[in-house]
Design a protein around this motif. Structure first.
Motif, short mmCIF file in Angstrom:
data_model
loop_
_atom_site.label_atom_id
_atom_site.label_comp_id
_atom_site.label_asym_id
_atom_site.label_seq_id
_atom_site.Cartn_x
_atom_site.Cartn_y
_atom_site.Cartn_z
N LYS A 2 0.78 -1.36 0.18
CA LYS A 2 -0.13 0.11 -0.15
C LYS A 2 1.56 1.32 -0.07
O LYS A 2 2.07 1.10 0.30
CB LYS A 2 -0.44 -0.17 1.14
N ASP A 26 2.85 3.42 2.34
CA ASP A 26 1.41 4.19 3.06
C ASP A 26 2.81 4.23 4.95
O ASP A 26 1.66 4.95 5.53
CB ASP A 26 0.57 3.40 3.46
N HIS A 61 -4.78 10.12 -0.63
CA HIS A 61 -5.06 8.94 -0.37
C HIS A 61 -3.95 7.37 -0.42
O HIS A 61 -3.12 8.33 -0.51
CB HIS A 61 -6.39 8.24 -1.47
N ILE A 62 -4.83 6.29 0.06
CA ILE A 62 -3.69 5.14 -0.06
C ILE A 62 -4.13 4.48 -1.16
O ILE A 62 -5.58 4.52 -1.03
CB ILE A 62 -3.79 4.83 1.21
N GLU A 63 -3.76 3.85 -1.73
CA GLU A 63 -4.03 2.97 -2.68
C GLU A 63 -2.72 1.55 -2.82
O GLU A 63 -2.01 1.26 -2.17
CB GLU A 63 -4.01 3.54 -4.52
N GLU A 64 -3.37 0.92 -3.39
CA GLU A 64 -2.41 -0.37 -3.82
C GLU A 64 -1.77 -0.31 -4.68
O GLU A 64 -2.03 0.33 -5.96
CB GLU A 64 -3.24 -1.77 -4.33
N ALA A 65 -0.20 -0.58 -4.74
CA ALA A 65 0.56 0.50 -5.63
C ALA A 65 1.06 -1.33 -6.76
O ALA A 65 0.92 -2.12 -6.42
CB ALA A 65 2.34 -0.35 -5.40
#
Length: 87
Positions: A2, A26, A61-65
Motif C-alpha cells: 500500500k 503508506d 489517499h492510499i492505494e495498492e501499488a
C-alpha cells in the motif's frame, strides 16, 4: 504494498504548472521526506528551487501499488506519476 499518494502542483520556471503524484510506502509519516523526494524529482526536471511544501503537495489517499511503483520504491524510496506539464 500500500502506498500513500501525495497530489502535487508546482509552478514551473516558465509560469506553467507541473502536476504529479509522489507515491511512498503508506507507513511513511515524515512529510519533510516526501517534500525532499519532490525536490529531487524537480531537480531531475531542471526545476530546482521551485516551491515544495504543504501548499504544493498534499496527502490525497492510499492505494495498492503497481509492480512498477513497488520497484521504484525499492530502488529509490519513492515513485513519481507524471500527470500534466512534466515534460
Amino acid at each position: 504494498m500500500k502506498v500513500a499518494v501525495y497530489d502535487t502542483y508546482v509552478p514551473k520556471k516558465d509560469g506553467t504548472v507541473m502536476h504529479f503524484d509522489i507515491l511512498v510506502p503508506d507507513t511513511m509519516k515524515n512529510e519533510d521526506q516526501v517534500y525532499a523526494y519532490g525536490r529531487s524529482y524537480l531537480q531531475q526536471k531542471e526545476q530546482e528551487g521551485q516551491p515544495m511544501s504543504t501548499k504544493e503537495c498534499r496527502f490525497c489517499h492510499i492505494e495498492e501499488a503497481t509492480a512498477e511503483v513497488v520497484s521504484d520504491i525499492e530502488r529509490q524510496g519513492y515513485s513519481i506519476i507524471e500527470m500534466q506539464g512534466c515534460n
